[in-house]
Design a protein around this motif. Structure first.
Motif, PDB file in Angstrom:
ATOM      1  N   ILE A   1       0.862  -1.184   0.000  1.00 46.84           N
ATOM      2  CA  ILE A   1       0.000   0.000   0.000  1.00 46.84           C
ATOM      3  C   ILE A   1       0.899   1.234   0.000  1.00 46.84           C
ATOM      4  CG2 ILE A   1      -1.800   1.296   1.208  1.00 46.84           C
ATOM      5  CD1 ILE A   1      -2.658  -1.287   2.579  1.00 46.84           C
ATOM      6  N   ASP A   2       0.759   2.051  -1.036  1.00 43.96           N
ATOM      7  CA  ASP A   2       1.558   3.275  -1.158  1.00 43.96           C
ATOM      8  C   ASP A   2       0.746   4.439  -0.596  1.00 43.96           C
ATOM      9  OD1 ASP A   2       2.915   5.546  -1.864  1.00 43.96           O
ATOM     10  OD2 ASP A   2       3.191   5.002  -3.977  1.00 43.96           O
ATOM     11  N   GLY A   3       1.163   4.952   0.566  1.00 44.38           N
ATOM     12  CA  GLY A   3       0.465   6.091   1.178  1.00 44.38           C
ATOM     13  C   GLY A   3       1.341   7.332   1.172  1.00 44.38           C
ATOM     14  N   GLY A   4       2.323   7.380   0.279  1.00 41.66           N
ATOM     15  CA  GLY A   4       3.194   8.555   0.204  1.00 41.66           C
ATOM     16  C   GLY A   4       4.308   8.507   1.234  1.00 41.66           C
ATOM     17  N   GLU A   5       4.967   9.658   1.425  1.00 43.40           N
ATOM     18  CA  GLU A   5       6.091   9.707   2.357  1.00 43.40           C
ATOM     19  C   GLU A   5       5.588   9.678   3.801  1.00 43.40           C
ATOM     20  OE1 GLU A   5       8.641  13.210   2.211  1.00 43.40           O
ATOM     21  OE2 GLU A   5      10.360  11.993   2.827  1.00 43.40           O
ATOM     22  N   VAL A   6       6.301   8.949   4.677  1.00 41.12           N
ATOM     23  CA  VAL A   6       5.901   8.902   6.090  1.00 41.12           C
ATOM     24  C   VAL A   6       6.214  10.240   6.767  1.00 41.12           C
ATOM     25  CG1 VAL A   6       6.295   6.405   6.251  1.00 41.12           C
ATOM     26  CG2 VAL A   6       8.135   8.002   6.867  1.00 41.12           C
ATOM     27  N   GLY A   7       5.619  10.467   7.933  1.00 43.82           N
ATOM     28  CA  GLY A   7       5.795  11.755   8.596  1.00 43.82           C
ATOM     29  C   GLY A   7       7.034  11.838   9.472  1.00 43.82           C
ATOM     30  N   ILE A   8       7.362  10.763  10.189  1.00 42.28           N
ATOM     31  CA  ILE A   8       8.444  10.831  11.184  1.00 42.28           C
ATOM     32  C   ILE A   8       9.766  10.319  10.612  1.00 42.28           C
ATOM     33  CG2 ILE A   8       9.232   9.940  13.424  1.00 42.28           C
ATOM     34  CD1 ILE A   8       6.293  10.027  14.340  1.00 42.28           C
ATOM     35  N   GLY A   9       9.753   9.171   9.989  1.00 40.89           N
ATOM     36  CA  GLY A   9      10.948   8.715   9.276  1.00 40.89           C
ATOM     37  C   GLY A   9      11.920   7.867  10.076  1.00 40.89           C
ATOM     38  N   LEU A  10      11.749   7.780  11.393  1.00 38.66           N
ATOM     39  CA  LEU A  10      12.541   6.865  12.220  1.00 38.66           C
ATOM     40  C   LEU A  10      11.574   5.986  13.002  1.00 38.66           C
ATOM     41  CD1 LEU A  10      15.297   9.229  13.721  1.00 38.66           C
ATOM     42  CD2 LEU A  10      15.424   7.835  11.642  1.00 38.66           C
ATOM     43  N   GLU A  11      11.993   4.768  13.341  1.00 39.69           N
ATOM     44  CA  GLU A  11      11.111   3.801  13.983  1.00 39.69           C
ATOM     45  C   GLU A  11      10.651   4.274  15.370  1.00 39.69           C
ATOM     46  OE1 GLU A  11      14.182   3.387  13.152  1.00 39.69           O
ATOM     47  OE2 GLU A  11      14.384   1.853  11.597  1.00 39.69           O
ATOM     48  N   SER A  12       9.545   3.663  15.836  1.00 40.95           N
ATOM     49  CA  SER A  12       8.921   4.055  17.102  1.00 40.95           C
ATOM     50  C   SER A  12       9.871   3.898  18.293  1.00 40.95           C
ATOM     51  CB  SER A  12       7.678   3.193  17.345  1.00 40.95           C
ATOM     52  OG  SER A  12       8.041   1.820  17.447  1.00 40.95           O
ATOM     53  N   THR A  13       9.592   4.662  19.331  1.00 35.91           N
ATOM     54  CA  THR A  13      10.251   4.497  20.624  1.00 35.91           C
ATOM     55  C   THR A  13       9.796   3.169  21.210  1.00 35.91           C
ATOM     56  OG1 THR A  13      10.023   6.872  20.959  1.00 35.91           O
ATOM     57  CG2 THR A  13      10.509   5.533  22.928  1.00 35.91           C
TER      58      THR A  13
ATOM     59  N   GLY B   1      10.321  -4.926  33.396  1.00 37.03           N
ATOM     60  CA  GLY B   1      11.369  -4.954  34.423  1.00 37.03           C
ATOM     61  C   GLY B   1      10.987  -4.135  35.635  1.00 37.03           C
ATOM     62  N   GLU B   2      11.944  -3.893  36.513  1.00 31.16           N
ATOM     63  CA  GLU B   2      11.651  -3.129  37.733  1.00 31.16           C
ATOM     64  C   GLU B   2      11.309  -1.687  37.419  1.00 31.16           C
ATOM     65  OE1 GLU B   2      14.288  -3.648  40.969  1.00 31.16           O
ATOM     66  OE2 GLU B   2      13.485  -5.688  41.175  1.00 31.16           O
ATOM     67  N   GLU B   3      12.092  -1.094  36.489  1.00 27.84           N
ATOM     68  CA  GLU B   3      11.822   0.286  36.071  1.00 27.84           C
ATOM     69  C   GLU B   3      11.527   0.273  34.579  1.00 27.84           C
ATOM     70  OE1 GLU B   3      11.862   2.864  37.982  1.00 27.84           O
ATOM     71  OE2 GLU B   3      13.023   2.263  39.747  1.00 27.84           O
ATOM     72  N   PRO B   4      10.627   1.162  34.113  1.00 24.28           N
ATOM     73  CA  PRO B   4      10.426   1.278  32.668  1.00 24.28           C
ATOM     74  C   PRO B   4      11.755   1.609  31.996  1.00 24.28           C
ATOM     75  CG  PRO B   4       8.798   2.572  33.868  1.00 24.28           C
ATOM     76  CD  PRO B   4       9.793   2.090  34.878  1.00 24.28           C
ATOM     77  N   MET B   5      12.035   0.962  30.868  1.00 27.21           N
ATOM     78  CA  MET B   5      13.320   1.179  30.224  1.00 27.21           C
ATOM     79  C   MET B   5      13.183   1.372  28.717  1.00 27.21           C
ATOM     80  SD  MET B   5      16.754  -1.092  30.225  1.00 27.21           S
ATOM     81  CE  MET B   5      17.013  -0.980  31.977  1.00 27.21           C
ATOM     82  N   ILE B   6      13.814   2.435  28.213  1.00 26.06           N
ATOM     83  CA  ILE B   6      13.797   2.689  26.772  1.00 26.06           C
ATOM     84  C   ILE B   6      14.803   1.758  26.104  1.00 26.06           C
ATOM     85  CG2 ILE B   6      14.284   4.384  24.956  1.00 26.06           C
ATOM     86  CD1 ILE B   6      13.444   6.565  26.953  1.00 26.06           C
ATOM     87  N   LEU B   7      14.306   0.929  25.187  1.00 23.05           N
ATOM     88  CA  LEU B   7      15.196   0.019  24.465  1.00 23.05           C
ATOM     89  C   LEU B   7      15.600   0.597  23.114  1.00 23.05           C
ATOM     90  CD1 LEU B   7      13.529  -3.472  25.057  1.00 23.05           C
ATOM     91  CD2 LEU B   7      14.972  -2.121  26.574  1.00 23.05           C
ATOM     92  N   ARG B   8      14.762   1.501  22.589  1.00 24.74           N
ATOM     93  CA  ARG B   8      15.095   2.151  21.306  1.00 24.74           C
ATOM     94  C   ARG B   8      14.526   3.562  21.345  1.00 24.74           C
ATOM     95  NH1 ARG B   8      12.800  -0.477  15.795  1.00 24.74           N
ATOM     96  NH2 ARG B   8      10.847   0.430  16.532  1.00 24.74           N
ATOM     97  N   PRO B   9      15.355   4.603  21.204  1.00 22.58           N
ATOM     98  CA  PRO B   9      14.835   5.965  21.236  1.00 22.58           C
ATOM     99  C   PRO B   9      14.063   6.284  19.952  1.00 22.58           C
ATOM    100  CG  PRO B   9      17.208   5.999  20.824  1.00 22.58           C
ATOM    101  CD  PRO B   9      16.815   4.565  20.991  1.00 22.58           C
ATOM    102  N   GLY B  10      13.071   7.150  20.064  1.00 21.40           N
ATOM    103  CA  GLY B  10      12.263   7.511  18.901  1.00 21.40           C
ATOM    104  C   GLY B  10      11.628   8.866  19.109  1.00 21.40           C
ATOM    105  N   PHE B  11      10.564   9.127  18.365  1.00 22.90           N
ATOM    106  CA  PHE B  11       9.911  10.427  18.382  1.00 22.90           C
ATOM    107  C   PHE B  11       9.329  10.762  19.767  1.00 22.90           C
ATOM    108  CE2 PHE B  11       6.492  13.429  17.495  1.00 22.90           C
ATOM    109  CZ  PHE B  11       7.183  14.361  16.743  1.00 22.90           C
TER     110      PHE B  11
END
Ligand code: TXA
Ligand code: MG
Length: 353
Positions: A172-184, A190-200
């Motif tokens: 499905i071609d919906g044109g250019e994406v808005g953010i361009g980098l993968e989700s956070t 775990g014990e504390e919430p932890m960011i495994l990949r930074p994102g928008f």
């Protein structure tokens, strides 16, 4: 296999195209679709055969788990248990949107989808095409980024087609994406919430909702010997064909250093590409001798930088650029995601001038 390409407008998804796409997923096939972050390669998340097909189409190791995309709030309770209060708060604040949460999975989710883990990554995307498509597909769509393993995630349908033509049923071609980098990605098991990949959705934004948020150390420190917690972050990723070096320092020193290195490389027979900003592109075009100079946009406009990065890396590949120099960017806010991807693309090769 012949891959059907269907074009549609983001704000007005084509009902017939969506119906067909949903039918393909429910029959166990694969459909690539736009999201606000990058294009995804979708299959039925509850069908182990579909997940196997996704790994095969991408050429991806099957121990690297997939994100399950949903389109209805309550569906999180069908695939995750327990759902902690933090998850509900984050969902309320940032769903639908570019945030993925890791929770303990229920038996409904096959291990093929989670790469053998007892946890599941869940995202409720914002893009209207993505949402109507997930609904038509039955509500649970497993989707990694729609690139071949080792290539930058696609920000345009054209790049999906380059990687996936003949391998999947439909794009499905919906044109250019808005953010361009993968989700956070934030891990809530775990014990504390932890960011495994930074994102928008930045650390600061998560901290507005949660008291404490940690960041996986392997994201911050290239020399860290620990294993990244998101299996996908272990693999060499986003690597352009050309040898990429990031040059860091005061702006004028950086421009000068890039010009010098570029001239030297061109005279040594290399084909040089430069990742510039609107502020510096003209200088490189005049003084660097580089074959290809591309601007990511204005330096202060992080959204533009994020949106252009993967496209530029792909364009350099298409132009068979052999050596790439990039300016460095601020690590604050969305900049953390930008530098995370740029550093990976460079294999952490940074020179300070
Ligand atoms: O923006 C996005 O997240 C895009 C769009 C299509 O939604 N998807 C995406 O998927 O980037 P993918 O497969 O390219 O990256 C998913 C990352 C991988 O690094 C994977 O290892 C990690 O998420 N992941 C998935 N499930 C996990 C789990 N249960 N525990 C830890 N990491 C997980
Ligand atoms: Mg990916």
């Amino acid at each position: 296999m012949e891959t059907i390409l269907v074009k549609m407008e983001k704000e007005n998804p084509d009902a017939e195209g969506i119906r067909k796409a949903g039918e393909i997923i429910r029959a166990g096939g694969l459909v690539a679709f736009p999201t606000e972050t990058v294009y995804g390669l979708g299959g039925d998340a509850l069908n182990p055969d579909s997940s196997r097909k996704i790994y095969a189409a991408k050429g991806r190791p099957s121990d690297n788990p997939l994100i399950v995309h949903i389109c209805r709030w309550d569906d999180i309770y069908k695939i995750a248990h327990p759902v902690p209060e933090e998850a509900e708060k984050l969902a309320k604040a940032y769903w639908p949107g570019p945030l993925t949460m890791i929770l303990k999975k229920t038996d409904l989710v096959p291990e093929e989808t989670t790469g053998g883990l007892d946890t599941v990554a869940i995202r409720f995307p914002q893009d209207p095409i993505a949402r109507t498509f997930i609904e038509a597909a039955g509500g649970f769509v497993a989707a990694p980024s729609a690139n071949l393993s080792g290539k930058p995630s696609p920000t345009l349908a054209q790049y999906v087609a380059e990687d996936m033509n003949g391998r999947i049923e439909m794009i499905i071609d919906g044109g250019e994406v808005g953010i361009g980098l993968e989700s956070t990605i934030v891990d809530l098991t775990g014990e504390e919430p932890m960011i495994l990949r930074p994102g928008f959705i930045t650390k600061e934004m998560l901290e507005e909702v949660l008291k404490r948020v940690e960041v996986d150390r392997t994201i911050l420190d290239a020399n860290c010997r620990l294993r990244p917690k998101a299996p996908g972050m272990r693999y060499k990723h986003y690597a352009p064909k050309g040898d990429l070096t990031i040059i860091e320092g005061e702006p004028e020193a950086v421009t000068e250093a890039i010009c010098q290195r570029s001239k030297a490389a061109e005279s040594a027979g290399e084909k040089v590409g430069i990742i510039a900003t609107d502020e510096t592109a003209r200088q490189y075009r005049t003084f660097s001798g580089a074959e290809s100079v591309k601007s990511v946009g204005r330096r202060v406009d992080e959204a533009a930088v994020g949106r252009s990065l993967y496209r530029i890396l792909r364009e350099f590949d298409d132009e068979n650029v052999t050596v790439i120099f990039s300016e460095s960017f601020s690590q604050s806010g969305f900049g953390q995601a930008i530098m995370n991807r740029l550093l990976k693309a460079a294999g952490h090769h940074v020179e300070r001038v």
